[in-house]
Write a protein that holds these residues in place. Structure first.
Motif, mmCIF file in Angstrom:
data_model
loop_
_atom_site.group_PDB
_atom_site.id
_atom_site.type_symbol
_atom_site.label_atom_id
_atom_site.label_comp_id
_atom_site.label_asym_id
_atom_site.label_seq_id
_atom_site.Cartn_x
_atom_site.Cartn_y
_atom_site.Cartn_z
ATOM 1 N N LEU A 222 0.661 -1.077 0.045
ATOM 2 C CA LEU A 222 0.080 -0.047 -0.057
ATOM 3 C C LEU A 222 0.866 1.373 -0.099
ATOM 4 C CD1 LEU A 222 -2.850 -1.140 2.524
ATOM 5 C CD2 LEU A 222 -3.228 -0.381 0.263
ATOM 6 N N MET A 223 1.845 1.189 0.814
ATOM 7 C CA MET A 223 2.745 2.338 0.736
ATOM 8 C C MET A 223 3.446 2.640 -0.608
ATOM 9 S SD MET A 223 5.019 1.794 4.302
ATOM 10 C CE MET A 223 4.492 2.189 5.880
ATOM 11 N N GLU A 224 3.939 1.617 -1.316
ATOM 12 C CA GLU A 224 4.568 1.766 -2.475
ATOM 13 C C GLU A 224 3.634 2.038 -3.697
ATOM 14 O OE1 GLU A 224 7.850 -1.704 -2.417
ATOM 15 O OE2 GLU A 224 6.023 -2.470 -2.783
ATOM 16 N N ALA A 225 2.376 1.977 -3.450
ATOM 17 C CA ALA A 225 1.281 2.317 -4.390
ATOM 18 C C ALA A 225 0.900 3.635 -4.120
ATOM 19 C CB ALA A 225 0.087 1.360 -4.438
ATOM 20 N N ASN A 226 1.094 4.181 -3.045
ATOM 21 C CA ASN A 226 0.904 5.418 -2.551
ATOM 22 C C ASN A 226 1.704 6.452 -2.084
ATOM 23 O OD1 ASN A 226 -2.599 5.367 -2.690
ATOM 24 N ND2 ASN A 226 -1.669 3.532 -1.706
ATOM 25 N N LEU A 227 2.571 6.860 -3.183
ATOM 26 C CA LEU A 227 3.902 7.489 -2.790
ATOM 27 C C LEU A 227 3.727 8.994 -2.904
ATOM 28 C CD1 LEU A 227 6.843 5.465 -4.375
ATOM 29 C CD2 LEU A 227 5.880 5.697 -1.974
ATOM 30 N N GLU A 228 2.812 9.448 -3.925
ATOM 31 C CA GLU A 228 2.325 10.750 -4.205
ATOM 32 C C GLU A 228 1.598 11.417 -2.933
ATOM 33 O OE1 GLU A 228 0.911 13.799 -7.582
ATOM 34 O OE2 GLU A 228 1.154 11.707 -8.094
ATOM 35 N N GLU A 229 0.724 10.710 -2.476
ATOM 36 C CA GLU A 229 -0.203 11.225 -1.664
ATOM 37 C C GLU A 229 -0.228 9.983 -0.476
ATOM 38 O OE1 GLU A 229 -4.044 11.717 -3.034
ATOM 39 O OE2 GLU A 229 -3.372 12.998 -4.547
ATOM 40 N N PRO A 230 0.888 10.178 0.549
ATOM 41 C CA PRO A 230 0.923 9.153 1.376
ATOM 42 C C PRO A 230 -0.355 8.918 2.407
ATOM 43 C CG PRO A 230 3.028 10.874 1.354
ATOM 44 C CD PRO A 230 1.986 11.298 0.487
ATOM 45 N N ILE A 231 -0.465 7.609 2.517
ATOM 46 C CA ILE A 231 -1.536 7.435 3.558
ATOM 47 C C ILE A 231 -1.174 7.386 5.170
ATOM 48 C CG2 ILE A 231 -3.274 5.602 4.056
ATOM 49 C CD1 ILE A 231 -2.703 4.169 1.329
ATOM 50 N N PRO A 279 14.119 14.437 -16.479
ATOM 51 C CA PRO A 279 14.343 15.922 -16.326
ATOM 52 C C PRO A 279 13.189 16.732 -15.524
ATOM 53 C CG PRO A 279 13.047 15.489 -18.681
ATOM 54 C CD PRO A 279 13.205 14.221 -17.848
ATOM 55 N N ILE A 280 12.628 16.073 -14.856
ATOM 56 C CA ILE A 280 11.481 16.615 -14.022
ATOM 57 C C ILE A 280 12.171 17.370 -13.074
ATOM 58 C CG2 ILE A 280 11.322 14.652 -12.360
ATOM 59 C CD1 ILE A 280 8.515 15.141 -11.904
ATOM 60 N N SER A 281 11.617 18.702 -12.531
ATOM 61 C CA SER A 281 12.011 19.708 -11.744
ATOM 62 C C SER A 281 12.265 19.259 -10.353
ATOM 63 C CB SER A 281 11.626 20.978 -11.905
ATOM 64 O OG SER A 281 10.151 20.966 -11.272
ATOM 65 N N ILE A 282 13.117 19.610 -9.568
ATOM 66 C CA ILE A 282 13.042 19.301 -8.177
ATOM 67 C C ILE A 282 11.710 19.797 -7.503
ATOM 68 C CG2 ILE A 282 14.111 20.082 -6.057
ATOM 69 C CD1 ILE A 282 17.017 19.890 -7.520
ATOM 70 N N VAL A 283 11.157 21.033 -7.910
ATOM 71 C CA VAL A 283 9.832 21.345 -7.308
ATOM 72 C C VAL A 283 8.732 20.650 -7.507
ATOM 73 C CG1 VAL A 283 8.167 23.066 -7.424
ATOM 74 C CG2 VAL A 283 10.296 23.685 -7.477
ATOM 75 N N GLU A 284 8.834 19.734 -8.729
ATOM 76 C CA GLU A 284 7.715 18.984 -9.358
ATOM 77 C C GLU A 284 8.040 17.549 -8.440
ATOM 78 O OE1 GLU A 284 6.400 19.281 -13.788
ATOM 79 O OE2 GLU A 284 8.561 19.506 -13.394
ATOM 80 N N LEU A 285 9.517 17.167 -8.257
ATOM 81 C CA LEU A 285 9.731 15.968 -7.512
ATOM 82 C C LEU A 285 9.339 15.810 -6.183
ATOM 83 C CD1 LEU A 285 13.574 15.150 -8.451
ATOM 84 C CD2 LEU A 285 11.592 13.759 -8.746
ATOM 85 N N ALA A 286 9.251 17.079 -5.619
ATOM 86 C CA ALA A 286 8.860 17.074 -4.139
ATOM 87 C C ALA A 286 7.255 16.738 -4.175
ATOM 88 C CB ALA A 286 8.804 18.704 -3.478
ATOM 89 N N VAL A 287 6.592 17.216 -4.966
ATOM 90 C CA VAL A 287 5.152 17.209 -4.980
ATOM 91 C C VAL A 287 4.924 15.602 -5.399
ATOM 92 C CG1 VAL A 287 2.899 17.573 -6.241
ATOM 93 C CG2 VAL A 287 4.617 19.495 -5.580
ATOM 94 N N VAL A 288 5.520 15.070 -6.647
ATOM 95 C CA VAL A 288 5.203 13.692 -6.981
ATOM 96 C C VAL A 288 5.482 12.687 -5.974
ATOM 97 C CG1 VAL A 288 6.091 11.861 -8.431
ATOM 98 C CG2 VAL A 288 5.450 14.228 -9.391
ATOM 99 N N CYS A 289 6.430 12.984 -4.963
ATOM 100 C CA CYS A 289 6.870 12.068 -3.996
ATOM 101 C C CYS A 289 6.309 12.370 -2.615
ATOM 102 C CB CYS A 289 8.379 11.861 -3.837
ATOM 103 S SG CYS A 289 9.243 11.243 -5.324
#
Length: 359
Positions: A222-231, A279-289
């Motif tokens: 479940l954790m691995e499937a929900n990295l962008e929006e942690p449960i 090439p994703i930006s660091i700002v976007e990386l923070a959100v995606v993860c």
């Protein structure tokens, strides 16, 4: 930097993995071709000089017997399947003798098991194929066993299996002859990214836990499937019908950290993969993860990997520029080996300048 040709002996153990041997040898061949001179020589060895069968059934006739007394600068043990049963007293004695001669000692796939059995990794950190992580930790209490794809510890160098030996050898070549050469070799092999010692093997959780902890495996999935929006951990507990306290205990007992720490590690590892491969930006990386802010992401990243994400990204960009601008020089007049003779017709022959340290 090293200034003379190095001779490396590959000790083949019965049922060794052929892909690991090739991953270790091919960077040496390409280093010679790109440099236009013999930076490395290599020899395959068996204890008695007899053919050794690889794990895929292919018999390999070695260049020499380990007893032939070849002048070697380093020895790399090539292990594979059933390592518990293939290391003999003769292997142990020979490896100890080589170490006493101040040779650098290495292992690929499960080769570190043989080094540990010979007592040559006591007080050292090493890597091994993930299938043998637990067994090595249990068998050799004085050895620090790492889940890293490879480990360089003083004059010991060990890697896990598959293509991990290529990453290790590229780092060793870079250390000997400069990063430009190792980057050019990577480019020739269409090897997208050279992994480093901070990269971890992806060890299947089932292998670590066996079949006794299905709830814990479900939580991690479940954790691995929900990295962008942690449960939230309370919600995770409800999903698998355990209490928050039980959840905490399971993680501490079997994964040796808190659930929140494990979740953070998963997100940071994912962030590093995206940082290095997209090439994703660091700002976007923070959100995606799943991080609430870029500064918080950068702080967590630096604490876990030892370098800020901005510096990691800048280092990658510098590598790409360096590979794109290889220096060219004519080959030396010294007589090359047969392999170098064959390589002379290649457009890449002597395409990388090897800088020499001044005496």
């Amino acid at each position: 930097m090293t200034t003379s040709s190095q001779s490396i002996g590959f000790l083949l153990l019965d049922q060794f993995t052929l892909i690991s041997l090739a991953s270790a040898v091919e960077p040496l061949r390409m280093a010679n071709q790109l440099a236009g001179e013999e930076l490395y020589r290599w020899h395959t060895l068996s204890l008695d000089g007899a053919a050794v069968q690889a794990s895929d059934g292919v018999p390999v006739t070695p260049d020499a017997s380990a007893q032939d007394g070849l002048a070697l600068d380093a020895v790399i043990v090539c292990g594979g399947v059933g390592i518990h049963n293939v290391v003999t007293r003769g292997h142990v004695v020979w490896l100890r003798n080589q170490a006493r001669l101040s040779k650098r000692m290495g292992g690929v796939c499960t080769g570190s098991w043989a080094l540990a059995q010979a007592g040559l990794l006591d007080g050292f950190e090493c890597s091994v194929h993930w299938e043998f992580l637990a067994a090595m930790q249990e068998a050799f209490a004085r050895v620090t066993v790492s889940a890293s794809v490879f480990t360089l510890d003083r004059n010991r160098f060990t890697s896990s299996g598959g293509t991990a030996p290529m990453d290790m050898m590229l780092h060793l070549i870079g250390r000997d002859h400069g990063h430009e050469l190792s980057a050019a070799i990577s480019e020739m092999f269409v090897y997208e990214r050279i992994r480093d010692e901070r990269d971890q093997q992806r060890v299947p959780l089932k292998h670590m836990l066996g079949t006794q902890q299905p709830k814990l495996q479900e939580i991690v999935a479940l954790m691995e499937a929900n990295l962008e929006e942690p449960i939230d951990l309370d919600d995770l507990s409800k999903y698998v019908d355990v209490s928050r306290r039980q959840l905490e205990r399971m993680f501490q007992k079997y994964l040796h950290c808190s659930p929140s720490r494990y979740y953070l590690k998963l997100r940071l590892i994912r962030a590093r993969q995206l940082l290095k491969q997209t090439p994703i930006s660091i700002v976007e990386l923070a959100v995606v993860c799943g991080f609430v802010s870029t500064p918080h992401f950068s702080k967590c990243y630096r604490e876990y990997f030892g370098v800020p994400p901005s510096e990691e990204r800048a280092g990658l960009e510098a590598e790409r520029i360096e590979v794109a601008r290889p220096a060219v020089r004519p080959a030396r007049a010294s007589r090359p080996s047969n392999l170098l003779d064959e390589a002379r017709g290649e457009a890449t022959f002597a395409s990388v300048k090897v800088l020499r340290a001044r005496a």
